[in-house]
Design a protein around this motif. Structure first.
Motif, PDB file in Angstrom:
ATOM      1  N   PHE A 140     -40.724  -4.509  36.378  1.00 45.06           N
ATOM      2  CA  PHE A 140     -41.526  -4.607  35.166  1.00 45.06           C
ATOM      3  C   PHE A 140     -42.632  -5.634  35.386  1.00 45.06           C
ATOM      4  O   PHE A 140     -42.476  -6.593  36.125  1.00 45.06           O
ATOM      5  CB  PHE A 140     -40.661  -4.991  33.958  1.00 45.06           C
ATOM      6  CG  PHE A 140     -40.124  -6.402  33.975  1.00 45.06           C
ATOM      7  CD1 PHE A 140     -40.833  -7.446  33.422  1.00 45.06           C
ATOM      8  CD2 PHE A 140     -38.884  -6.682  34.552  1.00 45.06           C
ATOM      9  CE1 PHE A 140     -40.343  -8.748  33.432  1.00 45.06           C
ATOM     10  CE2 PHE A 140     -38.372  -7.977  34.565  1.00 45.06           C
ATOM     11  CZ  PHE A 140     -39.109  -9.010  34.004  1.00 45.06           C
ATOM     12  N   CYS A 141     -43.764  -5.411  34.729  1.00 37.39           N
ATOM     13  CA  CYS A 141     -44.921  -6.306  34.806  1.00 37.39           C
ATOM     14  C   CYS A 141     -45.129  -6.811  36.235  1.00 37.39           C
ATOM     15  O   CYS A 141     -45.085  -8.021  36.491  1.00 37.39           O
ATOM     16  CB  CYS A 141     -44.750  -7.482  33.841  1.00 37.39           C
ATOM     17  SG  CYS A 141     -46.291  -8.377  33.509  1.00 37.39           S
ATOM     18  N   PRO A 142     -45.360  -5.900  37.180  1.00 37.82           N
ATOM     19  CA  PRO A 142     -45.459  -6.315  38.578  1.00 37.82           C
ATOM     20  C   PRO A 142     -46.598  -7.304  38.799  1.00 37.82           C
ATOM     21  O   PRO A 142     -47.675  -7.196  38.208  1.00 37.82           O
ATOM     22  CB  PRO A 142     -45.714  -4.993  39.312  1.00 37.82           C
ATOM     23  CG  PRO A 142     -46.277  -4.075  38.277  1.00 37.82           C
ATOM     24  CD  PRO A 142     -45.626  -4.466  36.994  1.00 37.82           C
ATOM     25  N   GLY A 143     -46.335  -8.290  39.660  1.00 42.76           N
ATOM     26  CA  GLY A 143     -47.347  -9.294  39.934  1.00 42.76           C
ATOM     27  C   GLY A 143     -46.944 -10.204  41.069  1.00 42.76           C
ATOM     28  O   GLY A 143     -45.785 -10.234  41.485  1.00 42.76           O
ATOM     29  N   ALA A 144     -47.916 -10.963  41.555  1.00 42.36           N
ATOM     30  CA  ALA A 144     -47.689 -11.815  42.720  1.00 42.36           C
ATOM     31  C   ALA A 144     -46.887 -13.060  42.397  1.00 42.36           C
ATOM     32  O   ALA A 144     -46.344 -13.702  43.299  1.00 42.36           O
ATOM     33  CB  ALA A 144     -49.043 -12.223  43.322  1.00 42.36           C
ATOM     34  N   HIS A 145     -46.795 -13.413  41.125  1.00 43.38           N
ATOM     35  CA  HIS A 145     -46.142 -14.669  40.755  1.00 43.38           C
ATOM     36  C   HIS A 145     -44.872 -14.351  39.952  1.00 43.38           C
ATOM     37  O   HIS A 145     -44.883 -14.305  38.717  1.00 43.38           O
ATOM     38  CB  HIS A 145     -47.113 -15.544  39.958  1.00 43.38           C
ATOM     39  CG  HIS A 145     -48.416 -15.734  40.664  1.00 43.38           C
ATOM     40  ND1 HIS A 145     -48.556 -16.556  41.761  1.00 43.38           N
ATOM     41  CD2 HIS A 145     -49.629 -15.169  40.464  1.00 43.38           C
ATOM     42  CE1 HIS A 145     -49.808 -16.501  42.196  1.00 43.38           C
ATOM     43  NE2 HIS A 145     -50.473 -15.672  41.415  1.00 43.38           N
ATOM     44  N   SER A 146     -43.799 -14.125  40.682  1.00 43.10           N
ATOM     45  CA  SER A 146     -42.538 -13.704  40.080  1.00 43.10           C
ATOM     46  C   SER A 146     -41.383 -14.451  40.740  1.00 43.10           C
ATOM     47  O   SER A 146     -41.529 -15.009  41.829  1.00 43.10           O
ATOM     48  CB  SER A 146     -42.334 -12.191  40.251  1.00 43.10           C
ATOM     49  OG  SER A 146     -43.398 -11.461  39.688  1.00 43.10           O
ATOM     50  N   VAL A 147     -40.247 -14.421  40.053  1.00 44.91           N
ATOM     51  CA  VAL A 147     -39.024 -15.042  40.566  1.00 44.91           C
ATOM     52  C   VAL A 147     -37.897 -14.027  40.411  1.00 44.91           C
ATOM     53  O   VAL A 147     -37.791 -13.356  39.372  1.00 44.91           O
ATOM     54  CB  VAL A 147     -38.693 -16.341  39.808  1.00 44.91           C
ATOM     55  CG1 VAL A 147     -37.369 -16.921  40.291  1.00 44.91           C
ATOM     56  CG2 VAL A 147     -39.814 -17.362  39.994  1.00 44.91           C
ATOM     57  N   GLN A 148     -37.032 -13.935  41.418  1.00 46.70           N
ATOM     58  CA  GLN A 148     -35.978 -12.932  41.406  1.00 46.70           C
ATOM     59  C   GLN A 148     -34.639 -13.511  41.847  1.00 46.70           C
ATOM     60  O   GLN A 148     -34.574 -14.545  42.504  1.00 46.70           O
ATOM     61  CB  GLN A 148     -36.343 -11.772  42.324  1.00 46.70           C
ATOM     62  CG  GLN A 148     -36.464 -12.167  43.801  1.00 46.70           C
ATOM     63  CD  GLN A 148     -36.813 -10.993  44.686  1.00 46.70           C
ATOM     64  OE1 GLN A 148     -36.343  -9.872  44.462  1.00 46.70           O
ATOM     65  NE2 GLN A 148     -37.640 -11.217  45.691  1.00 46.70           N
ATOM     66  N   ALA A 149     -33.588 -12.796  41.483  1.00 47.30           N
ATOM     67  CA  ALA A 149     -32.215 -13.028  41.939  1.00 47.30           C
ATOM     68  C   ALA A 149     -31.410 -11.878  41.371  1.00 47.30           C
ATOM     69  O   ALA A 149     -31.219 -11.801  40.161  1.00 47.30           O
ATOM     70  CB  ALA A 149     -31.664 -14.363  41.462  1.00 47.30           C
ATOM     71  N   HIS A 150     -30.983 -10.955  42.208  1.00 48.09           N
ATOM     72  CA  HIS A 150     -30.330  -9.734  41.734  1.00 48.09           C
ATOM     73  C   HIS A 150     -31.232  -8.997  40.754  1.00 48.09           C
ATOM     74  O   HIS A 150     -30.797  -8.529  39.707  1.00 48.09           O
ATOM     75  CB  HIS A 150     -28.978 -10.054  41.094  1.00 48.09           C
ATOM     76  CG  HIS A 150     -28.003 -10.705  42.017  1.00 48.09           C
ATOM     77  ND1 HIS A 150     -27.314 -10.006  42.995  1.00 48.09           N
ATOM     78  CD2 HIS A 150     -27.616 -12.006  42.146  1.00 48.09           C
ATOM     79  CE1 HIS A 150     -26.539 -10.840  43.665  1.00 48.09           C
ATOM     80  NE2 HIS A 150     -26.704 -12.058  43.181  1.00 48.09           N
ATOM     81  N   GLY A 151     -32.513  -8.904  41.099  1.00 47.65           N
ATOM     82  CA  GLY A 151     -33.510  -8.287  40.253  1.00 47.65           C
ATOM     83  C   GLY A 151     -34.521  -9.312  39.774  1.00 47.65           C
ATOM     84  O   GLY A 151     -34.322 -10.521  39.900  1.00 47.65           O
ATOM     85  N   LYS A 152     -35.632  -8.817  39.225  1.00 48.33           N
ATOM     86  CA  LYS A 152     -36.669  -9.718  38.726  1.00 48.33           C
ATOM     87  C   LYS A 152     -36.199 -10.413  37.470  1.00 48.33           C
ATOM     88  O   LYS A 152     -35.751  -9.775  36.516  1.00 48.33           O
ATOM     89  CB  LYS A 152     -37.954  -8.940  38.439  1.00 48.33           C
ATOM     90  CG  LYS A 152     -39.093  -9.813  37.915  1.00 48.33           C
ATOM     91  CD  LYS A 152     -40.411  -9.052  37.859  1.00 48.33           C
ATOM     92  CE  LYS A 152     -41.531  -9.903  37.306  1.00 48.33           C
ATOM     93  NZ  LYS A 152     -42.850  -9.245  37.393  1.00 48.33           N
ATOM     94  N   ILE A 153     -36.322 -11.744  37.464  1.00 44.46           N
ATOM     95  CA  ILE A 153     -35.920 -12.553  36.314  1.00 44.46           C
ATOM     96  C   ILE A 153     -37.136 -13.072  35.568  1.00 44.46           C
ATOM     97  O   ILE A 153     -37.120 -13.178  34.343  1.00 44.46           O
ATOM     98  CB  ILE A 153     -35.046 -13.738  36.767  1.00 44.46           C
ATOM     99  CG1 ILE A 153     -33.736 -13.238  37.385  1.00 44.46           C
ATOM    100  CG2 ILE A 153     -34.752 -14.678  35.599  1.00 44.46           C
ATOM    101  CD1 ILE A 153     -32.839 -14.352  37.891  1.00 44.46           C
TER     102      ILE A 153
END
Length: 238
Positions: A140-153
């Motif tokens: 969701f809301c794809p972008g260069a500034h993201s954080v994940q752990a078992h999926g995008k959080i």
């Protein structure tokens, strides 16, 4: 912020306003006040249940169908001026906003993104989540500034004005299956690739399904050791 200047005072606003409009007003007033006074400000809260569409969504051919898909599932819709594609809030999902002076204008964007991403990762790791930078494909809301752990959080965006910048983001605390269920038909209508399994959450990553704890962890990570001037949101939105 994020503890870089321990002599600074940071205005901290807590709580959810009575309406969606008042919530939006409170955050905008934080940015305006930072621009006028130079005092940084931070807010982390749980927005009202809704789906927020970005400007690209509003121009898409399937936008009306996407809004109908959200509203038919019990999610009111709004358009936002910052960020990319659609995001959803269940009422337990956390949003944050960090207002900082931007005397250098847009040239400091990368540094502000770096500071915010580092703060979010620190906050989530402090909650027991093995958070890292990046996102799975078709998030969701794809972008260069993201954080994940078992999926995008978390996704992070930024809006810059002449005198202040607002760095904001969304953190999925729990309800990742519910969010995937509403965002699936929304993204289908917008003709944007989306994998429901890519939605993560603090709870899915092994952390607490407790929005208040997530808010406080974000506040601690962003504000650091700076002195806090705490206000209730109603004093800002009213």
């Amino acid at each position: 912020m994020s503890g870089e200047d321990t002599d600074a005072t940071v205005r901290v606003v807590r709580g959810r306003a009575a309406t969606r409009e008042a919530d939006r007003t409170a955050t905008e007033r934080l940015r305006e006040a930072t621009g006028e006074t130079g005092e940084p400000a931070f807010r982390a809260w749980t927005p009202h249940r809704l789906v927020a569409f970005g400007r690209r969504d509003a121009r898409a051919e399937g936008y009306d169908r996407a809004r109908e898909a959200a509203e038919s599932r019990g999610y009111p819709t709004v358009e936002r001026s910052v960020g990319g594609r659609a995001v959803a809030y269940t009422g337990r999902t956390v949003a944050f906003a960090s207002a900082v002076p931007s005397g250098e204008g847009r040239t400091g964007m990368d540094d502000r993104y770096e500071t915010a991403t580092t703060a979010v990762v620190r906050a989530l790791r402090g909650l027991g989540v093995a958070a890292r930078r990046g996102e799975p494909p078709e998030s969701f809301c794809p972008g260069a500034h993201s954080v994940q752990a078992h999926g995008k959080i978390c996704g992070i965006a930024q809006r810059v004005r002449r005198d202040a910048a607002l760095v904001s983001g969304v953190v999925v605390v729990a309800d990742h299956e519910e969010l995937a269920a509403v965002l699936g038909p929304v993204y289908e209508a917008l003709d944007v690739p989306f994998d429901p399994g890519s939605v993560g959450s603090v709870a899915r990553g092994g952390g607490p399904a407790d929005s208040e704890r997530v808010c406080r962890a974000l506040e601690d990570a962003f504000v650091g050791d700076a002195e806090r001037r705490v206000e209730d949101v109603e004093s800002v939105a009213g």
